[in-house]
Design an enzyme around this catalytic site. Structure first.
Site: not given
Length: 648
Positions: A179, A405, A497, A499-501
C-alpha cells in the site's frame, strides 16, 4: 552407558535442520511453488484452503518471482488478492530462492497487523516454512513481530514506513512496499520511501523492488508515479466469447455502449450484471470472463510487448523478446474470480452522488487515481477589487456581442465589447422579469436587442450579434424572436451534451427557418476561466495598449456588482462518470450562474461572427477613412480593408 530417548530426538531434529540447508529443490516458478505449497489461512482469508493462482494473477506472481525483472509496480483495486500474492511470493523467496526479504507497511501498526494476521499464518500453514521455523509459537530472538530469522539463515523483516530508522542498516535481496500510496511522501525529511528502501538492495545479486497499492489522489499518488516510470505498462486483455476480439475490460455504465452493465429493481438494488463487448456488442457474463481469462494476455498498449505468464515475453510481431527489467501492472476488480460483477454494480449504486463514496469507488473498485484538481480557483473578491472606471464602450473595443439567458421567470442579458486579441469589457446588463412566454416581456427584450451604445470617441454602436438561450422550455419563443429580429443577428443556442465540442457549431443550413446553434459550453468555460485569471495592467489600460485575452469589469454596480462577479465565478469542476471514465465537468453546485452563461453566449456570438462571417478584430482597428465605421451601426458602410464588412 545408556542414552536417553529425548536426547536422541533432539539430535535427530538438529541433524534434519542442518541437512535442510543442503537440500535443493528442482527450479520452480513462483506460481508453481504457490500452487503446490501455499495455503490461505483462516484468519486472513474469506475462503480458507489450498491456494490456486487465478489466470489473471499468474503473470503478476511470476513477475514477483522472475529474477530477470528488477522492478514490479502494481496499481490495483481491492478484491484481486494482492496481499495473498505478496505472501506467496515471500514464502517462495524465503524457502525456494533463499533470499532475504524486507517488507514495509505504511505505519508500525500496519506492519504489526501484517505480521500477526498474514505472516504467522503463512509460516504455520506452509509445511516447508514451518520446518524452517522451529521457534514458531514461542518466544525466541528469531521470532519477533518485526523480524523472522529462519534456519536457512534467511530473514524476513516487517517494518512500518514512517520512521527513517526503519530503512537503515539491513541488507536485503528483495524489498516490498505494501500500500505504497499510504506512505508519507517524504520520510522524516530524508526522502521518498522507495528511494530509501531500494538502497537496501545495494550489493544484491538479484535485486527486486515490488511496489503495490490502490491508487489515491492524482499528482500525489506514489504508486502511480512509480508505475509511470516503468516503460512497460500492462493491462489484462481477454477475448470476447462471441467475436474473439481481445479487449481490456472497462467500467461502462449506462451512458456507454460497451462495458459493464446492470439491471436494478424498484428499490434501486442491482439484480443482474453483464458485460457488453466493445467490438460486436454481444453480452457475456462473469463466468464467461473467468473462462476467457485462461487464455488472456497482459499487453502494453504503448509498445505492443505482451506476456501471459511473465516468464516468456513477446513483441508486437509475436516474436520472442527480452524480459523487461521494469514493469507495471494495472488491474481492477472486474477481473476478480471470487467477487462478482453484481457486487461492483451494487457498490456503484450506493454512491448516489456522495463525493466521498465516489472517491472510494474510483480508488478501490476501479483502481484509478482520484483527480480533484479543479484548476486555480478564481475568487470574485479579486475581480471586484480590480474593477475599473471606463467609458460606456472603451476606445479599444471594435465590436459588441450579446448573450441572453432564459429562465422560467425572466430573461437576463449581457453585452460584451471585444477588441484585438479578444480583450473584452462588460458594458451592459439587463434583467427583465415576467413570463417568458408573454409577448410583452419579449417586446422589452427586443428593445434591449436594438439598444445603441456610445464609444469613447463618440461612435454609435449596436450589438453585432446575439446568442439567445433556447435550450429550455421556451425554445419556440426564442426561435420566433430570431425570425422576427433577423436569423443571422439573433441566434438561438443550446448546450452540447458531449464534452469537447467547439464553442459554437453554426449550422450550414437553416432548420425551421432559424440557425439553431450547438455550443461547446465546457470549452467556452475553460477559456473564460483561464482568461479571468489574467491580471489587468492598468498602465496599458490607460494608454490603450492591447492586453491579449484580458477581461475587464466596470466599477459600476448597475452593471457589475458583487452578485455579478459571484455568478461569473460560480462554477467549479465536478467529477462525473462519462462513458466508463471519470471526467471533470463544470458545475455551479446550485449557485446562480446567469452572468457566466451570458458571457458564454457572447463568446459564442463572437466565434460565429469570426468563423461564419469573417470578423477580424485586428483588421477592424484600421480606419480606412475619416468617420469610417469600426463596429455595427444603423448606417453601416463597407470597409475597404476588411472582408468581413463586404460579406455583410
Amino acid at each position: 552407558m545408556s542414552i536417553s530417548q529425548p536426547w536422541i530426538n533432539d539430535l535427530g531434529s538438529a541433524v534434519r535442520l542442518g541437512l535442510l540447508a543442503l537440500n535443493k529443490e528442482p527450479p520452480m516458478t513462483a506460481v508453481e511453488w504457490a500452487d503446490k505449497h501455499f495455503y490461505m489461512s483462516s484468519e486472513s482469508s474469506y475462503n480458507e484452503g489450498k491456494w490456486t493462482t487465478d489466470p489473471f494473477q499468474v503473470a503478476i506472481l511470476n513477475a514477483m518471482g522472475n529474477d530477470l525483472i528488477a522492478v514490479v509496480n502494481f496499481v490495483k483495486s481491492a478484491r484481486i488478492g494482492y496481499t495473498k500474492l505478496l505472501m506467496a511470493n515471500i514464502g517462495y523467496k524465503l524457502q525456494h530462492k533463499r533470499r532475504n526479504v524486507m517488507m514495509w507497511s505504511p505505519t508500525d501498526p500496519d506492519a504489526e497487523d501484517i505480521s500477526k494476521s498474514h505472516v504467522n499464518g503463512l509460516i504455520r500453514d506452509v509445511p516447508l516454512l514451518l520446518k524452517l521455523a522451529p521457534w514458531f509459537g514461542r518466544k525466541h530472538s528469531d521470532n519477533t513481530l518485526d523480524q523472522k530469522v529462519f534456519t536457512n539463515r534467511k530473514t524476513l523483516w516487517i517494518r512500518g514506513g514512517k520512521a527513517s530508522r526503519n530503512y537503515r542498516e539491513k541488507s536485503a535481496d528483495e524489498v516490498i512496499y505494501d500500500e505504497l500510496s499510504n506512505f508519507d511522501a517524504n520520510v522524516e525529511g530524508e526522502g521518498d520511501p522507495v528511494t530509501l528502501g531500494d538502497k537496501r538492495l545495494d550489493g544484491a545479486v538479484y535485486p527486486k523492488s515490488i511496489r503495490g497499492s490502490t491508487p489515491k489522489k492524482a499528482g500525489e499518488c506514489q504508486v502511480s508515479k512509480a508505475a509511470a516510470e516503468s516503460p512497460i505498462r500492462l493491462r489484462f486483455f481477454i477475448a470476447c466469447p462471441h467475436c474473439q476480439h481481445e479487449q481490456t475490460l472497462k467500467w461502462g455504465g449506462k451512458d456507454c455502449e460497451h462495458g459493464l452493465k446492470w439491471e436494478k429493481d424498484a428499490l434501486g438494488q442491482a439484480t443482474q450484471a453483464w458485460y457488453v463487448c466493445e467490438h460486436c456488442k454481444a453480452c457475456f457474463f462473469h463466468q464467461d470472463m473467468v473462462e476467457a481469462s485462461r487464455s488472456g494476455r497482459w499487453i502494453c498498449e504503448e509498445t505492443g510487448i505482451w506476456t501471459r505468464d511473465s516468464m516468456d515475453w513477446f513483441g508486437p510481431d509475436n516474436e520472442p523478446t527480452r524480459t523487461p527489467r521494469s514493469i507495471a501492472f494495472y488491474c481492477w476488480a472486474i477481473y476478480s474470480t471470487w467477487s462478482t460483477w453484481l457486487k461492483i454494480a451494487s457498490d456503484w449504486l450506493k454512491v448516489k452522488g456522495d463525493l466521498q463514496k465516489l472517491i472510494t469507488f474510483v480508488n478501490t473498485t476501479l483502481g484509478e487515481v482520484w483527480d480533484d484538481d479543479q484548476g486555480e480557483k478564481v475568487d470574485w473578491e479579486q475581480l471586484h477589487a480590480r474593477r475599473e472606471v471606463y467609458p460606456e464602450v472603451p476606445l479599444q473595443a471594435v465590436t459588441l456581442m450579446g448573450g441572453i439567458d432564459t429562465q422560467d421567470d425572466r430573461f437576463e442579458g449581457r453585452v460584451w465589447a471585444f477588441g484585438p486579441g479578444e480583450e473584452s469589457w462588460l458594458v451592459h446588463r439587463f434583467i427583465l422579469t415576467g413570463d417568458p412566454g408573454a409577448e410583452e416581456l419579449r417586446r422589452k427584450v427586443g428593445l434591449e436587442i436594438h439598444r445603441q451604445f456610445t464609444r469613447a470617441d463618440g461612435l454609435k454602436m449596436r450589438v453585432e450579434r446575439w446568442c439567445w438561450d433556447a435550450g429550455g422550455h421556451y425554445s419556440d419563443e426564442v426561435a420566433a424572436e430570431s425570425r422576427k429580429h433577423g436569423v443571422m443577428w439573433v441566434i438561438p443556442v443550446f448546450g452540447a451534451s458531449t464534452y469537447g465540442k467547439p464553442i459554437a457549431n453554426f449550422p450550414k443550413k437553416k432548420k425551421d427557418r432559424i440557425y439553431k446553434t450547438e455550443l461547446g459550453t465546457d470549452n467556452a468555460k475553460e477559456l473564460i476561466y483561464s482568461r479571468l485569471k489574467l491580471q489587468v495592467d492598468m498602465a496599458k489600460s490607460r494608454t490603450g495598449e492591447v492586453q491579449l485575452g484580458v477581461v475587464h469589469f466596470p466599477a459600476n454596480d448597475d452593471i457589475c456588482d458583487e452578485d455579478e462577479l459571484k455568478q461569473i465565478t460560480s462554477e467549479r469542476k465536478k467529477p462525473v462518470m462519462v462513458k466508463g471514465k471519470r471526467v471533470l465537468r463544470w458545475d455551479s453546485g446550485g449557485r446562480r450562474n446567469e452572468a457566466l452563461d451570458c458571457y458564454v453566449y457572447a463568446l459564442a456570438a463572437l466565434r460565429i461572427s469570426q468563423q461564419r462571417f469573417g470578423l477580424d478584430l485586428d483588421a477592424l482597428v484600421e480606419d480606412p477613412e475619416p468617420g469610417g465605421s469600426t463596429a455595427a451601426t444603423d448606417e453601416e458602410r463597407p470597409r475597404a480593408k476588411s472582408s468581413y464588412w463586404k460579406k455583410r
